[in-house]
Design a protein around this motif. Structure first.
Motif, mmCIF file in Angstrom:
data_model
loop_
_atom_site.group_PDB
_atom_site.id
_atom_site.type_symbol
_atom_site.label_atom_id
_atom_site.label_comp_id
_atom_site.label_asym_id
_atom_site.label_seq_id
_atom_site.Cartn_x
_atom_site.Cartn_y
_atom_site.Cartn_z
ATOM 1 N N ASP A 1 2.564 0.643 -15.014
ATOM 2 C CA ASP A 1 2.481 1.448 -13.805
ATOM 3 C C ASP A 1 2.667 2.923 -14.171
ATOM 4 O O ASP A 1 3.607 3.285 -14.884
ATOM 5 C CB ASP A 1 3.573 1.004 -12.829
ATOM 6 C CG ASP A 1 3.384 1.609 -11.453
ATOM 7 O OD1 ASP A 1 2.306 2.149 -11.176
ATOM 8 O OD2 ASP A 1 4.329 1.521 -10.648
ATOM 9 N N THR B 1 0.836 -1.192 0.000
ATOM 10 C CA THR B 1 0.000 0.000 0.000
ATOM 11 C C THR B 1 0.869 1.239 0.000
ATOM 12 O O THR B 1 1.781 1.356 0.801
ATOM 13 C CB THR B 1 -0.916 0.022 1.230
ATOM 14 O OG1 THR B 1 -1.676 -1.176 1.259
ATOM 15 C CG2 THR B 1 -1.854 1.210 1.185
ATOM 16 N N ASP C 1 -2.416 6.514 -13.431
ATOM 17 C CA ASP C 1 -2.130 7.673 -12.585
ATOM 18 C C ASP C 1 -2.114 8.957 -13.407
ATOM 19 O O ASP C 1 -2.692 9.974 -13.008
ATOM 20 C CB ASP C 1 -0.783 7.505 -11.891
ATOM 21 C CG ASP C 1 -0.598 6.153 -11.216
ATOM 22 O OD1 ASP C 1 -1.076 5.148 -11.770
ATOM 23 O OD2 ASP C 1 0.043 6.099 -10.167
ATOM 24 N N LYS D 1 -2.667 3.730 -3.536
ATOM 25 C CA LYS D 1 -2.447 2.676 -4.523
ATOM 26 C C LYS D 1 -2.055 1.426 -3.738
ATOM 27 O O LYS D 1 -1.044 1.421 -3.036
ATOM 28 C CB LYS D 1 -1.354 3.035 -5.523
ATOM 29 C CG LYS D 1 -1.137 1.947 -6.586
ATOM 30 C CD LYS D 1 0.038 2.275 -7.498
ATOM 31 C CE LYS D 1 -0.285 3.399 -8.442
ATOM 32 N NZ LYS D 1 0.808 3.644 -9.406
ATOM 33 N N ASP E 1 -5.317 -4.904 -8.162
ATOM 34 C CA ASP E 1 -4.697 -3.685 -7.648
ATOM 35 C C ASP E 1 -5.792 -2.632 -7.450
ATOM 36 O O ASP E 1 -6.698 -2.519 -8.276
ATOM 37 C CB ASP E 1 -3.648 -3.165 -8.629
ATOM 38 C CG ASP E 1 -2.607 -4.224 -8.962
ATOM 39 O OD1 ASP E 1 -2.175 -4.942 -8.046
ATOM 40 O OD2 ASP E 1 -2.239 -4.352 -10.151
ATOM 41 N N ILE F 1 -6.800 1.473 -6.705
ATOM 42 C CA ILE F 1 -6.432 2.890 -6.699
ATOM 43 C C ILE F 1 -7.618 3.676 -6.168
ATOM 44 O O ILE F 1 -8.770 3.461 -6.590
ATOM 45 C CB ILE F 1 -6.067 3.388 -8.116
ATOM 46 C CG1 ILE F 1 -4.797 2.687 -8.628
ATOM 47 C CG2 ILE F 1 -5.870 4.904 -8.119
ATOM 48 C CD1 ILE F 1 -4.469 3.012 -10.079
ATOM 49 N N LEU G 1 -4.177 11.294 -6.559
ATOM 50 C CA LEU G 1 -4.146 9.932 -6.057
ATOM 51 C C LEU G 1 -3.990 9.929 -4.540
ATOM 52 O O LEU G 1 -3.136 10.616 -4.000
ATOM 53 C CB LEU G 1 -3.003 9.142 -6.695
ATOM 54 C CG LEU G 1 -3.357 8.441 -8.018
ATOM 55 C CD1 LEU G 1 -3.595 9.453 -9.122
ATOM 56 C CD2 LEU G 1 -2.274 7.466 -8.413
#
Length: 280
Positions: A236, A3, A240, A253, A269, A271, A250
């Motif tokens: 990755d 995290t 974002d 994540k 995953d 977000i 953000l």
């Protein structure tokens, strides 16, 4: 570390149910035999037990996303109500609201008949967006997505297992539309597959169904070349960047165990992004 907190000051207010109170509440919901469950042969999205997965995500929405009982919730890609059913027990019927949209008409019909008919603060809307798996004859291009709701109408937006089935060109239009619909400070909860730099995709513990391969020089990865949108991952940072460009900051994540992280509590995953004033 799975995290990553990405903002210095928390945007998310604590939910009223926490700790043992939340555990007790979820146990009560789990035992509620009156909650609707669709026939097994009509559950066309997701694997695992319908009710168990729904309750698992309700916990995530509350503990990770900061969902509150009086929030106005929009579920983009609601499917056949797997997230909606447990939310009927959590959202305050006098103050909380829920709207679900999906391109699969059969799911919307089932939800309208079995959920909305009993819970007046829940509604479901079919959006005729074209998708090769869920709505191949749809007449709306996903890159021109426009949902039939007013600006700032929602406090919490869910996209669970949706960006995992979208082409890269549709990510920004969806994020921009959700930014329009969220009130300032509203939270956006996303589940996704994120490809980290330098991480082996064939390591021990990784889900063998997700042998992602990159699509050309782009940011998207597909697990099945014959059916590319069956499972989509992104580099990755890709999601974002589009979130920030759409007016989000953000907040969290949290990486999942699909890639072999055995200590991760969640499979995909997660977000959590927050709409800023500039996204208004």
């Amino acid at each position: 570390m799975n995290t990553v907190a990405l903002v210095r000051e928390p945007f998310i207010q604590p939910a009223p149910l926490q700790g043992e109170r939340l555990n007790d509440f979820l146990k009560v919901v789990e035992r509620n035999r009156f909650l609707p469950v669709p026939p097994r042969d009509s559950i066309f999205v997701g694997d695992g037990d319908f009710r168990t997965i729904g309750l698992e995500f309700l916990r995530y929405f509350i503990e990770i996303g900061g969902l509150r009982e009086n929030d106005r919730v929009l579920d983009v890609g609601c499917g056949i109500g797997r997230m909606a059913v447990p939310l009927t027990q959590y959202l305050d019927p006098a103050a909380g609201e829920y709207a679900g949209v999906d391109p699969a008409a059969s799911g919307i019909e089932w939800c309208s008949r079995n959920i909305a008919s009993h819970y007046p603060n829940f509604r479901f809307t079919h959006i005729d967006v074209s998708h090769p798996l869920y709505n191949p004859d749809g007449c709306v291009d996903g890159s021109a997505i426009a949902l039939p709701f007013s600006a700032g109408a929602y406090d919490f937006v869910i996209m669970t297992s949706v960006v995992t089935h979208l082409p890269a060109c549709e990510i920004r239009p969806y994020f921009a539309e959700i930014a329009r619909l969220l009130a300032p400070g509203g939270r956006f909860f996303i589940s996704a597959f994120v490809i980290e730099d330098g991480i082996e995709l064939d390591g021990d513990g990784r889900d063998p169904r997700l042998g992602f391969e990159r699509e050309g020089q782009g940011s998207a990865w597909h697990a099945n070349k014959e059916t590319p949108l069956a499972a989509v991952a992104f580099d990755d940072g890709f999601l974002d960047r589009h979130l920030r460009a759409s007016g989000f900051e953000l907040a969290i994540k949290q990486l999942g165990r699909w890639r072999g992280k055995s200590d991760a509590p969640n499979y995909q995953d997660f977000i959590v992004a927050v709409k800023t004033a500039r996204g208004a």
